[in-house]
Design a protein around this motif. Structure first.
Motif, short mmCIF file in Angstrom:
data_model
loop_
_atom_site.label_atom_id
_atom_site.label_comp_id
_atom_site.label_asym_id
_atom_site.label_seq_id
_atom_site.Cartn_x
_atom_site.Cartn_y
_atom_site.Cartn_z
N ASP A 20 -9.45 -18.99 1.98
CA ASP A 20 -10.73 -19.71 2.00
C ASP A 20 -11.85 -18.95 2.77
N HIS A 21 -12.90 -18.47 1.90
CA HIS A 21 -14.10 -17.90 2.43
C HIS A 21 -13.53 -16.28 3.14
N LEU A 22 -12.87 -15.82 2.66
CA LEU A 22 -11.97 -14.60 2.98
C LEU A 22 -11.32 -13.80 2.03
N LEU A 23 -11.75 -12.30 2.33
CA LEU A 23 -11.12 -11.29 1.72
C LEU A 23 -10.68 -10.23 2.43
N ILE A 78 -14.73 -10.49 5.80
CA ILE A 78 -14.08 -9.52 5.38
C ILE A 78 -13.00 -8.66 6.15
N CYS A 79 -11.71 -8.52 5.98
CA CYS A 79 -11.07 -7.74 6.76
C CYS A 79 -10.95 -6.46 6.33
N ALA A 80 -11.64 -5.17 6.75
CA ALA A 80 -11.41 -3.80 6.43
C ALA A 80 -11.22 -3.12 7.56
N ASP A 81 -10.44 -3.67 8.30
CA ASP A 81 -9.99 -2.83 9.86
C ASP A 81 -8.88 -1.82 9.31
N GLY A 82 -8.55 -1.31 8.45
CA GLY A 82 -7.75 -0.33 8.06
C GLY A 82 -6.20 -0.67 8.08
N ALA A 83 -5.41 0.30 7.94
CA ALA A 83 -3.99 0.07 7.80
C ALA A 83 -3.35 -0.77 8.57
N PRO A 84 -3.48 -0.56 9.88
CA PRO A 84 -2.61 -1.53 10.96
C PRO A 84 -3.17 -2.91 10.67
N SER A 85 -4.59 -3.16 10.51
CA SER A 85 -5.26 -4.52 10.21
C SER A 85 -4.75 -5.61 11.07
N LYS A 86 -5.23 -5.41 12.26
CA LYS A 86 -4.86 -6.39 13.17
C LYS A 86 -5.46 -7.82 12.98
N LEU A 87 -6.42 -7.81 12.48
CA LEU A 87 -7.25 -8.99 12.10
C LEU A 87 -6.59 -9.74 11.01
N ALA A 88 -6.21 -9.16 9.63
CA ALA A 88 -5.59 -9.66 8.95
C ALA A 88 -4.17 -10.19 9.24
N THR A 89 -3.51 -9.54 10.14
CA THR A 89 -2.18 -9.61 10.61
C THR A 89 -2.22 -11.13 11.43
N LYS A 90 -3.16 -11.10 12.31
CA LYS A 90 -3.60 -12.08 13.46
C LYS A 90 -3.74 -13.34 12.61
N MET A 91 -4.19 -13.20 11.54
CA MET A 91 -4.43 -14.45 10.50
C MET A 91 -3.49 -14.70 9.68
N GLY A 92 -2.39 -13.91 9.56
CA GLY A 92 -0.98 -14.18 8.88
C GLY A 92 -1.02 -13.80 7.23
N LEU A 93 -2.44 -13.22 6.86
CA LEU A 93 -2.24 -12.68 5.53
C LEU A 93 -1.48 -11.40 5.41
N VAL A 94 -1.49 -10.64 6.38
CA VAL A 94 -0.59 -9.45 6.10
C VAL A 94 0.33 -9.56 7.10
N THR A 95 1.64 -9.50 6.63
CA THR A 95 2.90 -9.84 7.33
C THR A 95 4.09 -8.86 7.60
N ARG A 96 3.55 -7.61 7.21
CA ARG A 96 4.41 -6.50 7.26
C ARG A 96 3.84 -5.31 8.04
N PRO A 97 4.53 -4.29 8.71
CA PRO A 97 3.81 -3.09 9.24
C PRO A 97 3.51 -2.12 8.30
N PRO A 98 2.70 -1.09 8.59
CA PRO A 98 2.47 -0.10 7.65
C PRO A 98 3.70 0.48 7.39
N ASP A 99 3.93 0.89 6.02
CA ASP A 99 5.31 1.49 5.66
C ASP A 99 5.32 2.99 5.45
N GLY A 100 4.06 3.64 5.60
CA GLY A 100 4.12 5.49 5.39
C GLY A 100 3.27 5.87 6.41
N SER A 101 3.25 7.21 6.49
CA SER A 101 2.35 7.72 7.36
C SER A 101 1.96 9.21 6.98
N CYS A 102 0.79 9.75 7.53
CA CYS A 102 0.51 10.97 7.34
C CYS A 102 0.06 11.87 8.28
#
Length: 466
Positions: A323-326, A199-223
């Motif tokens: 596969d085996h990943l959320l 499970i990738c639950a590592d926050g908005a930057p999500s280095k893990l999901a990005t490294k694995m190619g699931l997340v392909t865009r940077p965060p688009d907002g800020s607070c």
């Protein structure tokens, strides 16, 4: 005729048994491949969750409660901070109650129930109402610092059976397709873990999901976030959202914590070409001094800490499974583009993921095709509503008078109408409810009145506080 019915029924029975036997053999075959060790002998986890924030810890709680062997990895040590507005809406509160930690947070004065709240529109209209009694036993929102909230949820997951390992940042993951197991390695290389599902639950930057190619865009907002010392301000309500024309569709807000402390926050929401994430610090300072409603609420003697900031991944990611990943929570973009609210969506997303994975373990299927069911479920529950939010953001940016009209409608109809507005804004009701007659007609009427007043120079309207 009876013979015909008997033949048809017999054929149906034969085909049903045949189909069931094939389905059973498939499941059994799958289990023989991936469950070849006895429960007490195996050294791998059912699920490894990278990130112990509200999404990951909620997922860990419900899986642990269901008897699954769960690893919950947190890169820092609790209590640790997270920068946001600190507001937990009703859906999140219901989960806190289910975990048995809600009342403890209230009793220990780590959370405050929001009773009086409202909004200030771009045109200067405002309404502050009281909704606690209207919400019933479960309030509409509470304010709780993330140092308290995140630790409470993580400890609840730990008590439910999750193996919580703090100060364990992850550097790499690898999937062994033959064994159907992930290997997760710590950043310092001193520890590695294996699990059936990752499970990738590592926050908005999500280095893990990005490294694995699931997340392909940077965060688009800020607070931004800065705490205001109790007793130094003039804010009387529990929570107010301030809409400034120049910042739209973004906004600023004040939320009251126990001991009269305030959370002052500013949200940059995509949609305004003149405002980018690089402008966050400017707007944070500008609104405190130049926005009449914000500066009036803070007064002239307030004491405020230095601004802190965080990124936001808004609107939902297109691919949150493999596969085996959320992917869950902020990493999956489970933040409403209209409000920037993400805590309750993250918690609900974690619960949806847990319920799905319990079914997946029962079926013995973790293929990409099967894992897609998870995305379909969270999209159906709240993700599809994000598309409405994006459209509404564009309308509010182009036509700020719509927020003025909505504020005027709340002023005219009172607290019950404010309750309806808050239910829509927090995702309890889909955004398309804004188009239903009981809401749209009243807003349209107020819009016409405002247009007439401004056309003939009668001003922007009136300010109301109840």
């Amino acid at each position: 005729m009876y013979l015909h019915v008997a033949v048809v029924f017999s054929l149906f029975t034969v085909f049903s048994l045949f189909f069931y036997s094939i389905r059973s053999r498939r499941k059994l075959s799958f289990r023989r491949i991936y469950h070849d060790q006895k429960e007490k002998d195996r050294d791998w986890y059912d699920v490894a969750i990278v990130g112990a924030g509200p999404a990951g810890a909620t997922l860990g709680f419900y899986l642990g409660k269901a008897g699954k062997k769960v690893l919950l990895l947190e890169r820092k040590t609790f209590p640790r901070d997270k920068y946001c507005g600190d507001a937990v809406c009703k859906t999140g509160i219901e989960i806190l109650i289910d975990m048995g930690i809600y009342q403890t947070l209230i009793d220990e004065k780590k959370a405050l129930v929001a009773d009086s709240g409202g909004l200030c529109s771009p045109g200067g209209l405002s309404y502050i109402g009281q909704t606690e009694k209207l919400f019933g036993e479960i309030p509409g929102a509470i304010a709780c610092k993330r140092t308290h909230l995140d630790e409470a949820i993580a400890r609840a997951a730990q008590q439910a059976g999750a193996d919580l390992k703090e100060k364990t940042p992850i550097s790499s993951v690898h999937f062994n397709s033959e064994r159907g197991l992930w290997t997760v390695t710590s950043e310092d290389g001193t520890a590695s873990f294996q699990s059936r599902v990752l499970i990738c639950a590592d926050g908005a930057p999500s280095k893990l999901a990005t490294k694995m190619g699931l997340v392909t865009r940077p965060p688009d907002g800020s607070c931004s976030r800065a705490y205001v010392e109790g007793g130094t301000h003039k804010f009387k309500a529990d929570g107010v959202v301030f809409y400034n024309t120049g910042l739209l569709p973004g906004y600023s807000a004040l939320f009251r914590h126990p001991n009269d402390e305030l959370n002052y926050c500013v949200y940059i929401i995509p949609g305004n070409p003149r405002v980018t994430n690089d402008d966050l610090a400017h707007w944070h300072e500008h609104l405190m001094k130049q926005d009449a409603n914000v500066s009036r609420s803070l007064g002239s003697s307030y004491k405020i800490e230095r601004m802190k900031a965080a990124s936001l991944r808004l609107g939902g990611e297109l691919l949150t499974y493999s596969d085996h990943l959320l992917v869950v929570g902020d990493a999956a973009g489970m933040i409403d583009p209209m409000t920037g609210e993400g805590i309750h969506h993250a918690m609900e997303g974690g619960k949806i993921a847990a319920e799905f994975l319990i079914e997946a373990f029962e079926s013995g299927n973790f293929s990409k095709e099967y894992m897609k069911v998870y995305q379909d479920r969270w999209m159906k529950r709240f993700g599809n509503d994000f598309k409405w939010s994006m459209w509404i953001c564009w309308l509010c940016y182009r036509f700020p008078i719509l927020i003025d009209a909505a504020t005027a409608a709340v002023t005219r109809k009172g607290n019950k109408f404010l309750l309806l507005w808050s239910e829509i804004m927090t995702g309890r009701l889909p955004k398309f409810h804004l188009l239903r007659p009981q809401f749209a007609i009243v807003v349209a009427f107020e819009l016409c009145l405002l247009l007439v007043k401004r056309l003939f120079g009668y001003g922007n309207g009136k300010k109301t506080k109840r």
